[in-house]
Design a protein around this motif. Sequence first.
Motif: not given
Length: 105
Positions: A91-105
């Motif tokens: 769950g948390i890994r999926g959240f990071l994967a889905q939102n990585w670009k939002v935070y680090c883009g």
Amino acid sequence: RREHRLILNIVDVDNPAFFDKGMIDQALDFIGEYLNNGTKVLVHCNLGESRAPSIAILYMAARLGVLPKESLEAAEQRFISLYPYYAPKPGIRGFLAQNWKVYCG
């Protein structure tokens, strides 16, 4: 918030949809607030394998820039060399994967 603590009720479920971005944002802001004031911050969860280190990896990449921003996988590879207990649940890994670009883009 209680005094100098932020307490979040984040359940480590398998579905990334159950992770609230607002709650993660609040954690990142809290960490930043205290670090910027020169205060050490302890980020913890029950086992120290999934939720807390996932928040830490996100903060270290997105806010500090000390981990690679180009991909979650690159950040994880570097993070594991620093903290080998990192073992995120789906769950948390999926959240990071889905939102990585939002935070680090």
